[in-house]
Design a protein around this motif. Structure first.
Motif, PDB file in Angstrom:
ATOM      1  N   LEU A 174      13.819   0.462  -2.785  1.00 16.48           N
ATOM      2  CA  LEU A 174      14.553   0.685  -1.456  1.00 16.48           C
ATOM      3  C   LEU A 174      13.066   0.199  -0.783  1.00 16.48           C
ATOM      4  CD1 LEU A 174      16.259   1.117   1.072  1.00 16.48           C
ATOM      5  CD2 LEU A 174      14.968   3.759   0.558  1.00 16.48           C
ATOM      6  N   VAL A 175      12.071   0.456  -0.157  1.00 17.57           N
ATOM      7  CA  VAL A 175      10.631  -0.249   0.032  1.00 17.57           C
ATOM      8  C   VAL A 175      10.759  -1.114   0.154  1.00 17.57           C
ATOM      9  CG1 VAL A 175       8.204  -0.163   0.741  1.00 17.57           C
ATOM     10  CG2 VAL A 175       9.369   2.006  -0.158  1.00 17.57           C
ATOM     11  N   ALA A 176      10.819  -2.097  -0.807  1.00 15.08           N
ATOM     12  CA  ALA A 176      11.095  -3.339  -1.333  1.00 15.08           C
ATOM     13  C   ALA A 176      12.259  -4.054  -0.572  1.00 15.08           C
ATOM     14  CB  ALA A 176      11.475  -4.139  -2.850  1.00 15.08           C
ATOM     15  N   SER A 177      13.247  -3.487  -0.401  1.00 15.73           N
ATOM     16  CA  SER A 177      13.638  -4.053   0.406  1.00 15.73           C
ATOM     17  C   SER A 177      13.931  -3.804   2.181  1.00 15.73           C
ATOM     18  CB  SER A 177      15.815  -3.015   0.160  1.00 15.73           C
ATOM     19  OG  SER A 177      15.925  -2.958  -1.209  1.00 15.73           O
ATOM     20  N   TYR A 199       1.949   3.256   8.565  1.00 18.03           N
ATOM     21  CA  TYR A 199       3.414   3.008   8.130  1.00 18.03           C
ATOM     22  C   TYR A 199       4.261   2.588   9.163  1.00 18.03           C
ATOM     23  CZ  TYR A 199       1.078   3.783   3.689  1.00 18.03           C
ATOM     24  OH  TYR A 199       0.574   3.017   2.498  1.00 18.03           O
ATOM     25  N   GLY A 200       3.986   3.756  10.228  1.00 21.20           N
ATOM     26  CA  GLY A 200       5.014   3.143  10.897  1.00 21.20           C
ATOM     27  C   GLY A 200       5.270   2.057  12.519  1.00 21.20           C
ATOM     28  N   ALA A 201       3.885   1.931  12.361  1.00 17.16           N
ATOM     29  CA  ALA A 201       4.087   0.786  13.602  1.00 17.16           C
ATOM     30  C   ALA A 201       4.288  -0.543  12.609  1.00 17.16           C
ATOM     31  CB  ALA A 201       2.125   0.647  13.252  1.00 17.16           C
ATOM     32  N   TYR A 202       3.743  -0.453  11.466  1.00 16.11           N
ATOM     33  CA  TYR A 202       5.254  -1.462  10.405  1.00 16.11           C
ATOM     34  C   TYR A 202       6.109  -1.728  10.506  1.00 16.11           C
ATOM     35  CZ  TYR A 202       4.914  -5.423   7.208  1.00 16.11           C
ATOM     36  OH  TYR A 202       4.914  -6.552   6.870  1.00 16.11           O
ATOM     37  N   VAL A 257      14.218   7.609   2.087  1.00 16.38           N
ATOM     38  CA  VAL A 257      12.498   7.798   0.588  1.00 16.38           C
ATOM     39  C   VAL A 257      12.092   9.455   1.705  1.00 16.38           C
ATOM     40  CG1 VAL A 257      10.904   6.480   0.575  1.00 16.38           C
ATOM     41  CG2 VAL A 257      12.872   5.499   1.320  1.00 16.38           C
ATOM     42  N   LYS A 258      11.484   9.648   0.549  1.00 16.49           N
ATOM     43  CA  LYS A 258      10.901  11.273   1.165  1.00 16.49           C
ATOM     44  C   LYS A 258       9.763  10.889   1.928  1.00 16.49           C
ATOM     45  CE  LYS A 258      10.123  15.797  -1.041  1.00 16.49           C
ATOM     46  NZ  LYS A 258      10.113  16.673  -1.931  1.00 16.49           N
ATOM     47  N   ALA A 259       8.704   9.949   1.037  1.00 21.09           N
ATOM     48  CA  ALA A 259       7.867   9.997   1.207  1.00 21.09           C
ATOM     49  C   ALA A 259       7.641   9.876   2.509  1.00 21.09           C
ATOM     50  CB  ALA A 259       7.103   8.764   0.558  1.00 21.09           C
ATOM     51  N   GLU A 315       1.127  -1.162  -0.431  1.00 19.88           N
ATOM     52  CA  GLU A 315       0.198  -0.262  -0.191  1.00 19.88           C
ATOM     53  C   GLU A 315       0.808   1.170   0.273  1.00 19.88           C
ATOM     54  OE1 GLU A 315      -2.296  -0.431   3.522  1.00 19.88           O
ATOM     55  OE2 GLU A 315      -2.796  -2.174   2.892  1.00 19.88           O
ATOM     56  N   MET A 316       1.975   1.414   1.344  1.00 21.99           N
ATOM     57  CA  MET A 316       2.538   2.553   0.346  1.00 21.99           C
ATOM     58  C   MET A 316       3.457   3.051  -0.613  1.00 21.99           C
ATOM     59  SD  MET A 316       5.991   2.228   3.406  1.00 21.99           S
ATOM     60  CE  MET A 316       5.505   1.660   4.537  1.00 21.99           C
ATOM     61  N   SER A 317       3.480   1.599  -0.652  1.00 18.49           N
ATOM     62  CA  SER A 317       4.689   2.096  -2.759  1.00 18.49           C
ATOM     63  C   SER A 317       2.943   2.832  -3.597  1.00 18.49           C
ATOM     64  CB  SER A 317       4.792  -0.003  -3.453  1.00 18.49           C
ATOM     65  OG  SER A 317       5.362  -0.447  -2.418  1.00 18.49           O
ATOM     66  N   ILE A 318       2.171   2.837  -2.839  1.00 20.01           N
ATOM     67  CA  ILE A 318       1.541   3.899  -4.272  1.00 20.01           C
ATOM     68  C   ILE A 318       1.061   4.979  -4.234  1.00 20.01           C
ATOM     69  CG2 ILE A 318      -0.733   4.676  -4.650  1.00 20.01           C
ATOM     70  CD1 ILE A 318      -1.500   1.733  -3.715  1.00 20.01           C
TER      71      ILE A 318
END
Length: 565
Positions: free
Chosen positions: A375-378, A423-426, A468-470, A363-366
């Motif tokens: 990087l998010v996949a990593s 996202y922070g929780a995950y 990661v700016k987002a 979901e975050m990747s969107i």
């Protein structure tokens, strides 16, 4: 057993191919004998030599083609297609033998027995039905030659002998085919004993893993999706405690039958373990898998089970998780993991439901820029590694994220803050990748040095995502989720409202899940005990208002959270 059976079939095919090659060579000998004995057909010697060379080249070419074709057949060909190919091949052999018999004297030919080669090989390869069919075709051709190739008024003295030969054809195919049939049934019975779960009648855990690897390979080759359903009986421990394991076994048998009766021919149902089943759905996308899963879930819900009225919901039900390859998983292991995660989510949210796999990071990747997707996949991979290192907190990030969703709805957070919290929780424990496994799993109290290493994980976590700016907005949540309301937490000893609001929320959720999960340094508390602990440290470690709101969330969902972990 499947591999043994494949190896056996390959050996039979190789043997039969050798027999067929030998029969072709015998046929060639008969043909050349006829050619050189019939001078009228060939004319002078020069023509004989030319025709001999031409026929020889053609025969060698045909033999080479057949050898390459016969020994290149492999198990990637479907069973039905393979049988059709072999049957067409057998018809071609029958045609060749028929021509040779015609050329070598027709009804007077001494070589009619050559059909036995194809009758025996066909029966061994394809079984009784095909063997009898080939025998009948061969017999019909021989008797047809006897009838139509005899001159009018001429007595055919070979007819009686040919009738006996046709009987030999049939009697060769029938017992040989019957033996092949019996052996096949015996092998199938052995495979059932080895591959089936004795209680439920579906496949067992070992067969499931073998079949999944095979189906993944086929799916990848055919470029078609492969879906999986994980099925878990709700409150099954409660049912066993009430009525005993014999009644529990009856429930498992019934659900096994429901799965067998309501799946398609190519689908594979297996008992994964205990009260959990797994279903492999070849050539099935996520939408269709969800329809199948909901159909089975409804059938289980509508089925009357002994004593089900005493279940928490007054009916015996099952929760299900769905995932699909290759959209949601890259291999068989990740497909199982993702389907299991989806099942966990289904049991978390009220049970008796079907959930499809969704990853918070997906979901975050969107929301992130294309350059940061890799990087998010990593980061996702790192979280998997952390879970593998710390077996006691397996699934901790997923649970905390799920609690956070409920809490965000309770507090009516904005959509932006809800995403930040989830996202922070995950990702709140991502910095633990730098903590040694021995420290994470240590059952004894940590030394001062070890404690200092563990306390660095919030800073290490934000170091990993700061580019990661987002994800900039979630760094305060990760950095400060171990701060305490009275200012004695880490890393910055923030106090009260100095601690970011979303970090204060996460602190409560993280601590509650830690208390109600198995950890190396404490025994898991019940939900009621966890609530008592939150209240005990309310205003000391936690924000009072957040604690009370979170307790409301737990109490509102308590009936659905029991026995979840």
């Amino acid at each position: 057993m499947s591999e043994i059976n494949k190896d056996k079939i390959k050996q039979i095919n190789d043997m039969v191919s050798v027999v067929k090659l030998a029969s072709l060579m015998f046929t060639a000998i008969i043909f050349f004998q006829y050619v050189f004995n019939d001078n009228e057909f060939l004319g002078n010697l020069v023509y004989q030599q030319i025709i001999f060379m031409a026929i020889g080249v053609v025969m060698l070419l045909l033999l080479s083609i057949y050898i390459i074709w016969a020994f290149s057949l492999n198990d990637s060909i479907s069973k039905s297609k393979y049988r059709k190919m072999i049957f067409v091949e057998n018809l071609a052999f029958i045609a060749i033998f028929f021509i040779v018999v015609l050329l070598s004297g027709a009804y007077k030919s001494e070589y009619k027995y050559i059909f036995l080669f194809i009758i025996t090989s066909s029966t061994i390869q394809l079984g009784l039905k095909h063997g009898i069919t080939v025998a009948v075709i061969s017999s019909s051709l021989i008797l047809g030659i006897d009838i139509f190739c005899v001159n009018t008024g001429e007595v055919n003295n070979y007819f009686q002998t040919d009738l006996i030969l046709c009987g030999i054809f049939i009697l060769t195919a029938w017992p040989l085919g019957f033996y092949v049939k019996i052996e096949g049934e015996h092998i199938n019975n052995l495979e059932e004993l080895v591959n089936k779960d004795g209680l439920t009648g579906v496949f067992n855990h070992r067969y499931f893993h073998d079949a999944l690897k095979e189906k993944i390979t086929v799916s990848e080759k055919d470029k078609k999706p492969l879906s999986m359903i994980f099925v878990d009986i709700d409150y099954f421990k409660h049912y066993n405690d009430l009525y005993g394991h014999q009644k529990g076994d009856e429930v498992l048998r019934t659900i096994g039958k429901i799965l067998r009766d309501n799946l398609r021919t190519d689908d594979i149902a297996a008992r994964y373990g205990g009260e959990e089943f797994a279903v492999i759905l070849p050539n099935t996308d996520e939408e269709e898998a969800m329809i199948i899963a909901n159909k089975i879930r409804k059938i289980i819900e509508d089925t009357e089970f002994y004593g089900e009225k005493n279940q928490p919901n007054g009916v015996l039900t099952a929760s299900m998780g769905v995932s699909v390859y290759p959209d949601k998983a890259k291999d068989d292991i990740s497909l199982i993991k993702s389907a299991d995660d989806a099942l966990y989510r289904a049991k978390f949210f009220k049970k008796n439901r079907v959930e499809k796999y969704t990853s918070i990071l997906d979901e975050m990747s969107i929301d992130i820029e294309e350059k940061d997707v890799e990087l998010v996949a990593s980061i996702k991979t790192l979280i998997i590694v952390i879970n593998a290192k710390d077996r006691y907190t397996y699934g901790h990030s997923e649970r905390v994220a799920l609690y956070s969703k409920l809490m965000a709805d309770k507090l009516e957070l904005s959509e932006k803050d809800k995403k930040r919290l989830v996202y922070g929780a995950y990702m709140h424990d991502i910095g633990k990748i730098n903590v040694a496994k021995d420290i994470l799993n240590k059952k004894m109290p940590l030394t001062n040095e070890e404690w200092e290493i563990l306390k660095r994980h919030p800073q290490d976590g934000i170091e990993m995502i700061k580019h990661v700016k987002a994800l900039e907005d979630i760094t305060p949540i990760i950095l400060h989720h171990h701060e305490k309301y009275n200012g004695t937490g880490y890393p910055n000893n923030l106090k009260g409202e100095e601690i970011p609001y979303l970090a204060r929320i996460l602190s409560v959720i993280d601590s509650f899940d830690a208390m109600t999960s198995n950890r190396p340094y404490n025994i898991r508390k019940s939900y009621d005990e966890g609530i008592d602990e939150l209240r005990k440290f309310s205003g000391i470690q936690f924000d009072k208002e957040i604690v009370e709101k979170f307790i409301e969330v737990i109490q509102e969902n308590k009936d659905h959270l029991d026995n979840l972990i």
